[in-house]
Motif scaffolding. Sequence first.
Motif, PDB file in Angstrom:
ATOM      1  N   ASP A 213     -47.521   3.333  32.419  1.00 40.31           N
ATOM      2  CA  ASP A 213     -46.795   2.198  32.360  1.00 40.31           C
ATOM      3  C   ASP A 213     -47.985   1.983  31.138  1.00 40.31           C
ATOM      4  OD1 ASP A 213     -45.201   1.900  34.876  1.00 40.31           O
ATOM      5  OD2 ASP A 213     -46.609   2.305  36.126  1.00 40.31           O
ATOM      6  N   GLY A 214     -48.672   2.441  30.918  1.00 35.91           N
ATOM      7  CA  GLY A 214     -49.460   1.873  29.884  1.00 35.91           C
ATOM      8  C   GLY A 214     -50.573   2.839  29.272  1.00 35.91           C
ATOM      9  N   TRP A 215     -51.584   2.154  28.679  1.00 26.71           N
ATOM     10  CA  TRP A 215     -52.695   3.397  28.036  1.00 26.71           C
ATOM     11  C   TRP A 215     -54.103   2.610  28.292  1.00 26.71           C
ATOM     12  CZ3 TRP A 215     -54.827   2.016  23.670  1.00 26.71           C
ATOM     13  CH2 TRP A 215     -54.511   0.838  22.881  1.00 26.71           C
ATOM     14  N   PHE A 216     -54.753   3.996  28.794  1.00 26.16           N
ATOM     15  CA  PHE A 216     -56.168   4.362  28.849  1.00 26.16           C
ATOM     16  C   PHE A 216     -56.844   3.875  27.812  1.00 26.16           C
ATOM     17  CE2 PHE A 216     -54.799   5.085  33.059  1.00 26.16           C
ATOM     18  CZ  PHE A 216     -54.432   3.641  34.035  1.00 26.16           C
ATOM     19  N   GLU A 217     -58.115   2.822  27.006  1.00 23.12           N
ATOM     20  CA  GLU A 217     -58.583   3.212  26.307  1.00 23.12           C
ATOM     21  C   GLU A 217     -59.813   3.194  25.967  1.00 23.12           C
ATOM     22  OE1 GLU A 217     -61.275  -0.284  22.512  1.00 23.12           O
ATOM     23  OE2 GLU A 217     -58.225  -0.566  23.473  1.00 23.12           O
ATOM     24  N   GLN A 218     -59.920   4.073  25.387  1.00 23.93           N
ATOM     25  CA  GLN A 218     -61.209   4.757  25.307  1.00 23.93           C
ATOM     26  C   GLN A 218     -62.192   4.164  24.615  1.00 23.93           C
ATOM     27  OE1 GLN A 218     -63.380   9.374  23.684  1.00 23.93           O
ATOM     28  NE2 GLN A 218     -61.901   9.124  24.290  1.00 23.93           N
ATOM     29  N   PRO A 219     -63.431   4.157  25.442  1.00 24.98           N
ATOM     30  CA  PRO A 219     -64.536   3.062  24.751  1.00 24.98           C
ATOM     31  C   PRO A 219     -65.512   3.400  23.747  1.00 24.98           C
ATOM     32  CG  PRO A 219     -65.335   4.236  27.106  1.00 24.98           C
ATOM     33  CD  PRO A 219     -64.078   4.108  27.061  1.00 24.98           C
ATOM     34  N   ALA A 220     -66.383   3.122  23.638  1.00 24.93           N
ATOM     35  CA  ALA A 220     -67.173   3.491  22.323  1.00 24.93           C
ATOM     36  C   ALA A 220     -68.164   4.150  22.864  1.00 24.93           C
ATOM     37  CB  ALA A 220     -67.554   1.710  22.214  1.00 24.93           C
ATOM     38  N   SER A 221     -68.384   4.480  23.577  1.00 22.93           N
ATOM     39  CA  SER A 221     -69.301   5.876  24.333  1.00 22.93           C
ATOM     40  C   SER A 221     -68.826   6.271  25.450  1.00 22.93           C
ATOM     41  CB  SER A 221     -70.893   5.140  23.541  1.00 22.93           C
ATOM     42  OG  SER A 221     -70.767   4.210  24.538  1.00 22.93           O
ATOM     43  N   LEU A 222     -69.510   7.057  26.284  1.00 20.52           N
ATOM     44  CA  LEU A 222     -68.963   8.337  26.958  1.00 20.52           C
ATOM     45  C   LEU A 222     -70.114   8.147  27.674  1.00 20.52           C
ATOM     46  CD1 LEU A 222     -66.202  10.317  26.656  1.00 20.52           C
ATOM     47  CD2 LEU A 222     -65.863   8.112  27.420  1.00 20.52           C
ATOM     48  N   PRO A 223     -70.325   7.873  29.551  1.00 19.42           N
ATOM     49  CA  PRO A 223     -69.453   6.794  30.054  1.00 19.42           C
ATOM     50  C   PRO A 223     -69.359   5.641  29.716  1.00 19.42           C
ATOM     51  CG  PRO A 223     -71.307   7.730  31.018  1.00 19.42           C
ATOM     52  CD  PRO A 223     -71.580   7.657  30.280  1.00 19.42           C
ATOM     53  N   GLY A 224     -68.239   5.281  30.477  1.00 19.54           N
ATOM     54  CA  GLY A 224     -67.943   3.025  29.590  1.00 19.54           C
ATOM     55  C   GLY A 224     -66.897   3.408  30.301  1.00 19.54           C
ATOM     56  N   GLU A 225     -66.139   1.711  30.515  1.00 15.89           N
ATOM     57  CA  GLU A 225     -64.959   1.274  31.312  1.00 15.89           C
ATOM     58  C   GLU A 225     -63.915   1.687  29.589  1.00 15.89           C
ATOM     59  OE1 GLU A 225     -63.175  -3.100  32.644  1.00 15.89           O
ATOM     60  OE2 GLU A 225     -65.138  -3.333  31.924  1.00 15.89           O
ATOM     61  N   TRP A 226     -62.253   2.338  30.696  1.00 14.98           N
ATOM     62  CA  TRP A 226     -61.781   2.162  29.784  1.00 14.98           C
ATOM     63  C   TRP A 226     -60.797   1.319  30.045  1.00 14.98           C
ATOM     64  CZ3 TRP A 226     -59.802   7.708  27.741  1.00 14.98           C
ATOM     65  CH2 TRP A 226     -61.289   8.314  27.596  1.00 14.98           C
ATOM     66  N   LYS A 227     -60.487   0.644  28.637  1.00 15.00           N
ATOM     67  CA  LYS A 227     -59.051  -0.985  28.927  1.00 15.00           C
ATOM     68  C   LYS A 227     -57.823   0.041  29.254  1.00 15.00           C
ATOM     69  CE  LYS A 227     -58.492  -5.145  26.301  1.00 15.00           C
ATOM     70  NZ  LYS A 227     -58.699  -5.652  24.594  1.00 15.00           N
ATOM     71  N   TRP A 228     -57.301  -0.815  29.981  1.00 12.44           N
ATOM     72  CA  TRP A 228     -55.929  -0.983  30.294  1.00 12.44           C
ATOM     73  C   TRP A 228     -55.202  -2.071  29.360  1.00 12.44           C
ATOM     74  CZ3 TRP A 228     -52.242   2.319  32.206  1.00 12.44           C
ATOM     75  CH2 TRP A 228     -51.598   1.515  32.191  1.00 12.44           C
ATOM     76  N   HIS A 229     -54.300  -1.357  28.961  1.00 17.06           N
ATOM     77  CA  HIS A 229     -53.439  -1.634  28.373  1.00 17.06           C
ATOM     78  C   HIS A 229     -51.666  -1.617  29.184  1.00 17.06           C
ATOM     79  CE1 HIS A 229     -55.589  -2.672  24.300  1.00 17.06           C
ATOM     80  NE2 HIS A 229     -56.262  -1.586  24.743  1.00 17.06           N
ATOM     81  N   ALA A 230     -50.707  -2.667  28.618  1.00 21.24           N
ATOM     82  CA  ALA A 230     -49.607  -1.628  29.947  1.00 21.24           C
ATOM     83  C   ALA A 230     -48.434  -1.826  28.844  1.00 21.24           C
ATOM     84  CB  ALA A 230     -49.668  -3.399  30.277  1.00 21.24           C
ATOM     85  N   LEU A 231     -47.718  -1.113  28.873  1.00 19.73           N
ATOM     86  CA  LEU A 231     -46.322  -0.614  28.359  1.00 19.73           C
ATOM     87  C   LEU A 231     -44.900  -1.289  29.045  1.00 19.73           C
ATOM     88  CD1 LEU A 231     -46.452   2.934  28.129  1.00 19.73           C
ATOM     89  CD2 LEU A 231     -46.686   1.264  26.305  1.00 19.73           C
TER      90      LEU A 231
END
Length: 395
Positions: A213-231
């Motif tokens: 259904d979409g993709w999770f954008e890796q944050p600038a550094s880990l750990p961190g919040e993965w931003k959601w993008h819908a397909l």
Amino acid sequence: MKTPRPLLQVIIPCSLLGIAICAAPVAKPWTKQVISKDFVTEGIAVNDINGDKVPDIVAGHLIYLGPDFSKAQPFRAGQIYPIGEYAKNSFLTFSADVNQDKQQDIIMVGWPGKEITLYVNPGKQEGDWTKHLIIQEAATESPIWIDITGDGKEEIVCMKQGGFGYYTADWSDVTKPWTWNAISDKRTNTPYQHGLGAGDLNGDGKNDIVEKDGWFEQPASLPGEWKWHALSQKCKGGSQMLVHDFDQDGDNDIVTSLDGHGYGLGWYENLGKAKQSEMLYHEILPADANKKGIDGLQFSQLHALAMCDFDKDGRMDFVTGKRYWAHGNKDPGSLDPALTVIFYNRAKDKALTWQSRVIEEDGGVGCDVIATDINLDGKPDVAVGSKKGIFVLRQ
């Protein structure tokens, strides 16, 4: 244990057989080696297990030794499954030098939602390899083995308790239980989620995680919040989701099937940073069983995909096929021929078209399909383990 003798077949172009659902024939037929007709796994691995510089095939509980694969040696307990059942402890198989001792180990992905085990290569020592339970719960039908964190070492991407994430090893002792790193909240109640991939979609040099259904954008550094993008193309989910710059315009796109037990295949065009990496869907094969796709082709149960530059033209192609008899005769098109199909990339001037070639009509794919140069002749081949058995298709 009886080891089946490999069989060599010449594949006849499907147009000569008058099969309407097939695509245009290949100019030069591929050859098929049937290594075994036994159903022992839903997905194989190809690697040099015994250290002789020749690829071997890991299938279920067996290692078929290259280059002719006529000898099979067990590395653990196992069985041959009836075609109406599942390979309950061998859905997918990975092979890599996990403990960094310059010998190739085996990672066995069992039933979706259950354990993953590591078998460390003992070298010349005979007998069963020691089993290490490294993961107790790995959901989705097709976990992936890829370097997500960018540290040069692979992780296992999958789901746990309905959410996406990845498992990391303690590299001082890879046999210890691996650590779960969640990247999403709970998204499903089923361990049988279909559709998973990874790759850099926003051009920041970091691998993102893709699901149906979409993709999770890796944050600038880990750990961190993965931003959601819908397909945009809603689907049931199919298989391995391939991330690559297929149209050669400088950013990575996505190729995926829409339903691992139904119909539909397409690719998402990445519209680039100017449009926040928005993905535009393009159809390759329709989700409607009554409609034909490119080259008049249509088939169901595209449960596995693998990318490879099969014709060595500098453009990335991919291979897929029917997962034969996945749920017996209950799936749409389940009694149709088990096709194996290569989709050749014909990108030109940043415009992408595909050309299909049926290379086998009684093979298909399992939960995985392998694209690799298995006989070391410089030309990529295709290897499969499924309910049709274990076989290799050579150019």
